[in-house]
Enzyme design. Structure first.
Site, PDB file in Angstrom:
ATOM      1  N   GLU A  42       0.877  -1.167   0.000  1.00 22.84           N
ATOM      2  CA  GLU A  42       0.000   0.000   0.000  1.00 22.84           C
ATOM      3  C   GLU A  42       0.918   1.222   0.000  1.00 22.84           C
ATOM      4  O   GLU A  42       1.788   1.332   0.875  1.00 22.84           O
ATOM      5  CB  GLU A  42      -0.893   0.012   1.250  1.00 22.84           C
ATOM      6  CG  GLU A  42      -1.856   1.183   1.190  1.00 22.84           C
ATOM      7  CD  GLU A  42      -2.815   1.291   2.370  1.00 22.84           C
ATOM      8  OE1 GLU A  42      -2.834   0.389   3.233  1.00 22.84           O
ATOM      9  OE2 GLU A  42      -3.537   2.302   2.416  1.00 22.84           O
ATOM     10  N   ARG A 276       5.488 -12.743   9.814  1.00 22.29           N
ATOM     11  CA  ARG A 276       6.022 -11.385   9.636  1.00 22.29           C
ATOM     12  C   ARG A 276       7.419 -11.315  10.228  1.00 22.29           C
ATOM     13  O   ARG A 276       7.730 -12.025  11.183  1.00 22.29           O
ATOM     14  CB  ARG A 276       5.181 -10.399  10.445  1.00 22.29           C
ATOM     15  CG  ARG A 276       3.969  -9.876   9.772  1.00 22.29           C
ATOM     16  CD  ARG A 276       3.270  -8.899  10.707  1.00 22.29           C
ATOM     17  NE  ARG A 276       3.541  -7.530  10.299  1.00 22.29           N
ATOM     18  CZ  ARG A 276       2.878  -6.915   9.329  1.00 22.29           C
ATOM     19  NH1 ARG A 276       1.932  -7.524   8.654  1.00 22.29           N
ATOM     20  NH2 ARG A 276       3.171  -5.668   9.022  1.00 22.29           N
ATOM     21  N   LYS A 286       3.964   0.667  10.360  1.00 22.44           N
ATOM     22  CA  LYS A 286       4.037   1.891   9.556  1.00 22.44           C
ATOM     23  C   LYS A 286       3.497   3.078  10.339  1.00 22.44           C
ATOM     24  O   LYS A 286       3.982   4.189  10.197  1.00 22.44           O
ATOM     25  CB  LYS A 286       3.220   1.727   8.277  1.00 22.44           C
ATOM     26  CG  LYS A 286       4.015   1.207   7.109  1.00 22.44           C
ATOM     27  CD  LYS A 286       3.237   1.459   5.827  1.00 22.44           C
ATOM     28  CE  LYS A 286       3.447   0.310   4.869  1.00 22.44           C
ATOM     29  NZ  LYS A 286       2.385   0.187   3.873  1.00 22.44           N
TER      30      LYS A 286
HETATM   31  P1  ATP Z   1      -0.270  -1.422   6.775  1.00 19.13           P
HETATM   32  O1  ATP Z   1      -0.437  -1.391   8.241  1.00 19.13           O
HETATM   33  O2  ATP Z   1      -0.208  -0.080   6.154  1.00 19.13           O
HETATM   34  O3  ATP Z   1      -1.154  -2.406   6.039  1.00 19.13           O
HETATM   35  P2  ATP Z   1       1.817  -3.234   6.080  1.00 19.13           P
HETATM   36  O4  ATP Z   1       3.114  -3.299   6.798  1.00 19.13           O
HETATM   37  O5  ATP Z   1       0.925  -4.415   6.071  1.00 19.13           O
HETATM   38  O6  ATP Z   1       1.187  -1.952   6.639  1.00 19.13           O
HETATM   39  P3  ATP Z   1       1.620  -3.209   3.196  1.00 19.13           P
HETATM   40  O7  ATP Z   1       2.077  -2.177   2.260  1.00 19.13           O
HETATM   41  O8  ATP Z   1       0.193  -3.545   3.248  1.00 19.13           O
HETATM   42  O9  ATP Z   1       2.138  -2.790   4.618  1.00 19.13           O
HETATM   43  O10 ATP Z   1       2.476  -4.529   2.975  1.00 19.13           O
HETATM   44  C1  ATP Z   1       2.785  -5.075   1.723  1.00 19.13           C
HETATM   45  C2  ATP Z   1       3.208  -6.501   1.878  1.00 19.13           C
HETATM   46  O11 ATP Z   1       4.330  -6.600   2.742  1.00 19.13           O
HETATM   47  C3  ATP Z   1       2.110  -7.352   2.488  1.00 19.13           C
HETATM   48  O12 ATP Z   1       1.998  -8.549   1.742  1.00 19.13           O
HETATM   49  C4  ATP Z   1       2.586  -7.623   3.885  1.00 19.13           C
HETATM   50  O13 ATP Z   1       2.145  -8.870   4.319  1.00 19.13           O
HETATM   51  C5  ATP Z   1       4.106  -7.555   3.744  1.00 19.13           C
HETATM   52  N1  ATP Z   1       4.721  -7.136   5.005  1.00 19.13           N
HETATM   53  C6  ATP Z   1       4.504  -5.992   5.683  1.00 19.13           C
HETATM   54  N2  ATP Z   1       5.196  -5.978   6.841  1.00 19.13           N
HETATM   55  C7  ATP Z   1       5.862  -7.152   6.901  1.00 19.13           C
HETATM   56  C8  ATP Z   1       6.754  -7.744   7.854  1.00 19.13           C
HETATM   57  N3  ATP Z   1       7.087  -7.127   8.990  1.00 19.13           N
HETATM   58  N4  ATP Z   1       7.260  -8.964   7.576  1.00 19.13           N
HETATM   59  C9  ATP Z   1       6.937  -9.590   6.437  1.00 19.13           C
HETATM   60  N5  ATP Z   1       6.115  -9.099   5.512  1.00 19.13           N
HETATM   61  C10 ATP Z   1       5.573  -7.888   5.725  1.00 19.13           C
END
Ligand code: ATP
Ligand code: MG
Length: 571
Positions: A42, A276, A286
């Site tokens: 996102e 994660r 974030k």
């Molecule tokens: P938000 O809270 O804004 O949704 P988010 O960290 O989930 O934050 P996204 O941009 O939705 O951010 O994440 C994009 C991809 O990265 C998703 O598939 C998510 O699962 C993965 N991702 C985000 N944070 C992690 C993490 N700490 N470890 C592994 N994968 C992650």
């Protein structure tokens, strides 16, 4: 024999459970053996090392199985998204070393999603709810108690159709209505209790402007976007496990809408979840990273203390070391907290292999070689990288007056002090063996200057230069060096797991996470080095020129110390 078996086991171990699923699907010719993944950020912030874990998986699977990985920006919430984030994400993924097939945007599918939502309303499977979000939340129930149906749940289809159109009007009121799927208010999976499909947002969208005023929710956009694109494996993190049945439900609906009810050729994306990434002494949320930036608790998204990719790049981490770290921790089905020290070990390993060895004095005191002529200087050869001969060498200038580290001198030293102390010999790196003859102090007893005599026959590489001296010190020549600022970074937080701490995370920040040293000297050769160069300041650590460094004001960031000293100090 034994060796062979071990290799086999190694190979087996290196296949993650995600790859095992993928291999099963290939073996059963699912989707005709095609592999297509996506990375779906996102664009509401800069990506961090947690995202890098997802990136390594999404792109890694595609590369390994001759598939393609696309990028899809999940841009369904204009109030938080913008093109600055889109651009930074593209740049960071490229820097990490990955190549995408296409770049897609969920916003490309707004019309398709809208039409599909209208179809669901017409089928009696969605309705407009005019309650407030608080009212809706209060009716949700609990996992063990069914929820209460909304009073609007059974409203006529035509009424919902009309109101859904109104939601998308310019003058609709945010929060006044939502579109909900009509599924099952008693389902033990809370996501099935009439989930919200659309809400009203009036912030202009960074791509579609003011065309839309009603926007799909993540759950209503994600799986469908996967389906439209032909994604075969939709790999995401564990928090989406409870969303998976809803993901599949919407895809069933979508297939029915498209008339694809043939289950034999069921080309549906398969959602697979992994853990994660969480790392000690930092945060990955974030929202918290936004707070750090917005409240100036760090100097921007690319502050070298941030876990963002741009921060790590600015700090001097290599893309390879980030990928190596992620490979080393692997993918599991359980959330864990990984030690920051593992990441630093991966950084040290890679920088040891590729960094250029140079000299810098961070806490200088003057050393005068009293038997070396005042007007003389010599160019000494300095090997760039003992780990890689091809990196060649550069020259460093030696002269009568040098800067050395204050800690490298002791007037009254214990026996085991193998640095500079009166009447003992040490080698000056790439130069001569010198014997300390004394020092000059100010009235407070502070050392002002140190004196030594050099042995002209002891120049590195000369015969006779092999005589055993225990200590080797780095130095720079007073006349041939440049002043520099050096920024020493440490852990951003004082506690191992700031996210699980009850206190406000701002209170847990390490107040010593940045120390700025303004009185440093570096060899002249460093003026040529650009941000992104990997340097080892010999005997000190790994460094890189900061983005703000200029030839007139050199600034270096400490990437990581030579050894992990942190644990010892803090225990
Ligand atoms: P938000 O809270 O804004 O949704 P988010 O960290 O989930 O934050 P996204 O941009 O939705 O951010 O994440 C994009 C991809 O990265 C998703 O598939 C998510 O699962 C993965 N991702 C985000 N944070 C992690 C993490 N700490 N470890 C592994 N994968 C992650
Ligand atoms: Mg997310």
């Amino acid at each position: 024999m034994v060796e062979k078996n071990e290799t086999k086991n190694e190979e087996k171990k290196s296949i993650s459970f995600v790859e095992q699923f993928v291999e099963e699907d290939i073996a059963s010719s699912k989707n005709g053996g095609k592999i297509q993944t996506r990375f779906p950020p996102e664009p509401n912030g800069y990506i961090h090392i947690g995202h890098a874990k997802a990136i390594c998986m999404d792109f890694g699977v595609a590369e390994k199985y001759n598939g393609v990985c696309n990028l899809r920006f999940d841009d369904t919430n204009p109030s938080k998204e913008n093109t600055e984030y889109v651009d930074s994400i593209l740049n960071d993924i490229k820097w990490l070393g990955f190549h995408w097939g296409n770049v897609y945007y969920a916003s490309d599918y707004f019309q398709q999603l809208w039409d599909f939502a209208v179809w669901m309303i017409k089928k009696g499977r969605a309705y407009v709810d005019e309650q407030t979000s608080e009212e809706i939340a209060s009716q949700k129930g609990t996992p063990t108690e069914p929820g209460k149906p909304s009073p609007y749940r059974d409203r006529p289809i035509d009424e919902s159709l009309e109101l859904f159109n109104k939601m998308n009007d310019q003058d609709s009121i945010e929060g006044s209505m939502v579109l909900r799927a009509k599924i099952d208010m008693a389902n033990p999976n809370m996501h099935f209790r009439d989930p919200i499909m659309y809400r009203i947002i009036h912030t202009p969208h960074h791509r579609t402007g003011t065309k839309w005023n009603a926007y799909p929710m993540y759950d209503f956009a994600h799986g469908q976007s996967d389906f439209f694109e032909g994604v075969t494996h939709s790999i995401c993190t564990l928090e989406f496990v409870p969303h998976r049945p809803l993901y599949d439900y919407y895809i069933d609906q979508l297939k029915e809408y498209k008339g694809e009810t043939d289950n034999i050729h069921d080309n549906r994306p398969r959602q697979i979840e992994f853990n994660r990434l969480n790392i000690t002494y930092t945060v990955m949320s974030k929202r918290k990273l936004h707070t750090l930036v917005d409240e100036n608790l760090v100097c921007g998204w690319d502050d070298p203390r941030m876990p963002t990719i741009c921060g790590m790049r600015r700090r001097g981490y290599s893309a390879k070391s980030i990928r190596d770290f992620i490979n080393s921790i692997g993918y599991t089905k359980f959330d864990a907290l990984n030690d920051y020290a593992l990441l630093e070990a991966a950084v040290r390993d890679d920088l040891n292999a590729k960094s250029c060895r140079v000299s810098a004095v961070l806490n200088p005191v003057k050393l005068v070689i009293t038997n070396y002529p005042e007007d003389k200087s010599e160019e000494m050869e300095a090997i760039n990288n003992p780990e890689n001969e091809a990196d060649g060498s550069h020259t460093i200038t030696f002269s009568r007056e040098l800067w050395i580290e204050r800690e490298d001198f002791m007037e009254d030293a214990p026996n085991k002090f193998f640095r500079m102390t009166p009447n003992k010999e040490v080698r000056l790196k790439n130069a001569y063996i010198v014997k300390c003859t004394g020092c000059k102090k100010d009235t407070n007893g502070n050392i002002e200057e140190i004196y030594a005599e050099y042995d002209p026959q002891s120049r590195s590489g000369m015969e006779g230069a092999n005589r055993k001296v225990k200590g080797t010190l780095h130095w720079v020549s007073v006349k041939n060096c440049l002043p520099a600022e050096v920024r020493i970074y440490d852990r951003l937080f004082n506690v191992e797991n700031p996210s699980s701490d009850e206190r406000d995370f701002r209170e847990l920040l390490n107040s010593d996470s940045l120390k700025v040293l303004t009185n440093c000297f570096v060899e002249k050769y460093l003026v040529e080095k650009k941000p992104g160069s990997f340097l080892q300041f010999q005997r000190i650590g790994y460094f890189t020129p900061d983005l703000d460094s200029t030839p007139n004001k050199l600034i270096f960031n400490r990437t990581v110390s030579l050894k992990d000293t942190w644990k010892k100090i803090n225990k």
